[in-house]
Design a protein around this motif. Structure first.
Motif, PDB file in Angstrom:
ATOM      1  N   GLN A 121       0.832  -1.200   0.000  1.00  0.00           N
ATOM      2  CA  GLN A 121       0.000   0.000   0.000  1.00  0.00           C
ATOM      3  C   GLN A 121       0.867   1.250   0.000  1.00  0.00           C
ATOM      4  N   LYS A 122       0.457   2.211  -0.811  1.00  0.00           N
ATOM      5  CA  LYS A 122       1.194   3.485  -0.847  1.00  0.00           C
ATOM      6  C   LYS A 122       0.864   4.298   0.401  1.00  0.00           C
ATOM      7  N   THR A 123       1.835   5.106   0.810  1.00  0.00           N
ATOM      8  CA  THR A 123       1.600   5.981   1.957  1.00  0.00           C
ATOM      9  C   THR A 123       0.668   7.106   1.543  1.00  0.00           C
ATOM     10  N   LEU A 124      -0.087   7.592   2.493  1.00  0.00           N
ATOM     11  CA  LEU A 124      -1.015   8.676   2.227  1.00  0.00           C
ATOM     12  C   LEU A 124      -0.286   9.850   1.591  1.00  0.00           C
ATOM     13  N   GLY A 125      -0.860  10.376   0.535  1.00  0.00           N
ATOM     14  CA  GLY A 125      -0.257  11.536  -0.122  1.00  0.00           C
ATOM     15  C   GLY A 125       0.692  11.196  -1.249  1.00  0.00           C
ATOM     16  N   THR A 126       0.919   9.907  -1.531  1.00  0.00           N
ATOM     17  CA  THR A 126       1.850   9.563  -2.599  1.00  0.00           C
ATOM     18  C   THR A 126       1.139   8.998  -3.822  1.00  0.00           C
ATOM     19  N   HIS A 127      -0.176   9.024  -3.817  1.00  0.00           N
ATOM     20  CA  HIS A 127      -0.929   8.536  -4.973  1.00  0.00           C
ATOM     21  C   HIS A 127      -0.905   9.574  -6.083  1.00  0.00           C
ATOM     22  N   ASN A 128      -0.861   9.096  -7.314  1.00  0.00           N
ATOM     23  CA  ASN A 128      -0.853   9.987  -8.461  1.00  0.00           C
ATOM     24  C   ASN A 128      -1.888   9.523  -9.471  1.00  0.00           C
ATOM     25  N   TYR A 129      -2.831  10.396  -9.761  1.00  0.00           N
ATOM     26  CA  TYR A 129      -3.857  10.118 -10.749  1.00  0.00           C
ATOM     27  C   TYR A 129      -3.948  11.322 -11.677  1.00  0.00           C
ATOM     28  N   TYR A 130      -4.276  11.058 -12.921  1.00  0.00           N
ATOM     29  CA  TYR A 130      -4.301  12.125 -13.914  1.00  0.00           C
ATOM     30  C   TYR A 130      -5.555  12.064 -14.765  1.00  0.00           C
ATOM     31  N   VAL A 131      -6.142  13.221 -14.994  1.00  0.00           N
ATOM     32  CA  VAL A 131      -7.172  13.401 -16.003  1.00  0.00           C
ATOM     33  C   VAL A 131      -6.439  14.121 -17.132  1.00  0.00           C
ATOM     34  N   TYR A 132      -6.637  13.654 -18.352  1.00  0.00           N
ATOM     35  CA  TYR A 132      -5.879  14.226 -19.455  1.00  0.00           C
ATOM     36  C   TYR A 132      -6.750  14.342 -20.697  1.00  0.00           C
ATOM     37  N   ILE A 133      -6.332  15.224 -21.595  1.00  0.00           N
ATOM     38  CA  ILE A 133      -7.010  15.384 -22.876  1.00  0.00           C
ATOM     39  C   ILE A 133      -5.976  15.216 -23.980  1.00  0.00           C
ATOM     40  N   LEU A 134      -6.331  14.352 -24.928  1.00  0.00           N
ATOM     41  CA  LEU A 134      -5.505  14.121 -26.107  1.00  0.00           C
ATOM     42  C   LEU A 134      -6.221  14.678 -27.330  1.00  0.00           C
ATOM     43  N   THR A 135      -5.435  14.981 -28.358  1.00  0.00           N
ATOM     44  CA  THR A 135      -6.010  15.388 -29.634  1.00  0.00           C
ATOM     45  C   THR A 135      -5.249  14.700 -30.754  1.00  0.00           C
ATOM     46  N   ASN A 136      -5.732  14.872 -31.973  1.00  0.00           N
ATOM     47  CA  ASN A 136      -5.023  14.331 -33.131  1.00  0.00           C
ATOM     48  C   ASN A 136      -4.126  15.427 -33.706  1.00  0.00           C
ATOM     49  N   LYS A 137      -3.363  15.082 -34.730  1.00  0.00           N
ATOM     50  CA  LYS A 137      -2.375  16.024 -35.270  1.00  0.00           C
ATOM     51  C   LYS A 137      -3.015  17.330 -35.747  1.00  0.00           C
ATOM     52  N   LYS A 138      -4.218  17.248 -36.331  1.00  0.00           N
ATOM     53  CA  LYS A 138      -4.891  18.449 -36.843  1.00  0.00           C
ATOM     54  C   LYS A 138      -5.744  19.140 -35.774  1.00  0.00           C
ATOM     55  N   LYS A 139      -5.771  18.568 -34.578  1.00  0.00           N
ATOM     56  CA  LYS A 139      -6.489  19.136 -33.428  1.00  0.00           C
ATOM     57  C   LYS A 139      -7.995  19.236 -33.667  1.00  0.00           C
ATOM     58  N   THR A 140      -8.540  18.256 -34.377  1.00  0.00           N
ATOM     59  CA  THR A 140      -9.969  18.255 -34.686  1.00  0.00           C
ATOM     60  C   THR A 140     -10.767  17.325 -33.777  1.00  0.00           C
ATOM     61  N   VAL A 141     -10.095  16.445 -33.052  1.00  0.00           N
ATOM     62  CA  VAL A 141     -10.761  15.476 -32.182  1.00  0.00           C
ATOM     63  C   VAL A 141     -10.183  15.606 -30.775  1.00  0.00           C
ATOM     64  N   LEU A 142     -11.040  15.478 -29.751  1.00  0.00           N
ATOM     65  CA  LEU A 142     -10.581  15.514 -28.360  1.00  0.00           C
ATOM     66  C   LEU A 142     -10.980  14.222 -27.663  1.00  0.00           C
ATOM     67  N   TYR A 143     -10.079  13.713 -26.845  1.00  0.00           N
ATOM     68  CA  TYR A 143     -10.335  12.511 -26.038  1.00  0.00           C
ATOM     69  C   TYR A 143      -9.953  12.822 -24.598  1.00  0.00           C
ATOM     70  N   THR A 144     -10.844  12.548 -23.676  1.00  0.00           N
ATOM     71  CA  THR A 144     -10.567  12.760 -22.258  1.00  0.00           C
ATOM     72  C   THR A 144     -10.396  11.408 -21.588  1.00  0.00           C
ATOM     73  N   GLY A 145      -9.321  11.262 -20.803  1.00  0.00           N
ATOM     74  CA  GLY A 145      -9.047   9.997 -20.133  1.00  0.00           C
ATOM     75  C   GLY A 145      -8.599  10.189 -18.699  1.00  0.00           C
ATOM     76  N   PHE A 146      -8.429   9.055 -18.003  1.00  0.00           N
ATOM     77  CA  PHE A 146      -8.003   9.019 -16.607  1.00  0.00           C
ATOM     78  C   PHE A 146      -7.006   7.884 -16.451  1.00  0.00           C
ATOM     79  N   THR A 147      -5.937   8.115 -15.697  1.00  0.00           N
ATOM     80  CA  THR A 147      -4.922   7.083 -15.490  1.00  0.00           C
ATOM     81  C   THR A 147      -4.148   7.355 -14.208  1.00  0.00           C
ATOM     82  N   ASN A 148      -3.426   6.341 -13.743  1.00  0.00           N
ATOM     83  CA  ASN A 148      -2.522   6.552 -12.616  1.00  0.00           C
ATOM     84  C   ASN A 148      -1.065   6.557 -13.080  1.00  0.00           C
ATOM     85  N   GLU A 149      -0.833   6.335 -14.367  1.00  0.00           N
ATOM     86  CA  GLU A 149       0.523   6.338 -14.943  1.00  0.00           C
ATOM     87  C   GLU A 149       0.472   7.084 -16.267  1.00  0.00           C
ATOM     88  N   LEU A 150       0.574   8.405 -16.240  1.00  0.00           N
ATOM     89  CA  LEU A 150       0.373   9.205 -17.445  1.00  0.00           C
ATOM     90  C   LEU A 150       1.378   8.873 -18.543  1.00  0.00           C
TER      91      LEU A 150
END
Length: 103
Positions: A2-31
């Protein structure tokens, strides 16, 4: 282990394609690892990010609590594109691809 309190890392992120026409929102603990998997999908992957080539990180938020991060991901996913664009513009006005900035 178990990780110690305060050492957890979670990320909400947004990705796009090369032309920036599509957006994807995701969640992960290892960005960095998650970005790698988006950019190197399994053969014949039917994933949204594979289909639309959304591999470029333009936005992210850090959380230490998974429930808070998941709630935020769901919130952002419910937004219209203009609201997501405003969020990205406040964080990354030039929509620079941030993949290489993640350690």
């Amino acid at each position: 282990m178990q990780k110690t309190l305060g050492t957890h890392n979670y990320y909400v992120y947004i990705l796009t394609n090369k032309k920036k026409t599509v957006l994807y929102t995701g969640f992960t603990n290892e960005l960095k690892a998650r970005l790698y998997y988006h950019q190197n999908p399994e053969a014949n992957s039917k994933a949204f990010t594979t289909k639309y080539k959304c591999w470029y990180l333009v936005y992210w938020e850090h959380y230490q609590d998974a429930e808070t991060g998941i709630a935020r991901e769901k919130e952002i996913k419910g937004w219209v594109r203009a609201k997501k664009e405003a969020l990205i513009n406040g964080f990354n006005p030039e929509w620079k691809f941030l993949n290489d900035d993640i350690e």
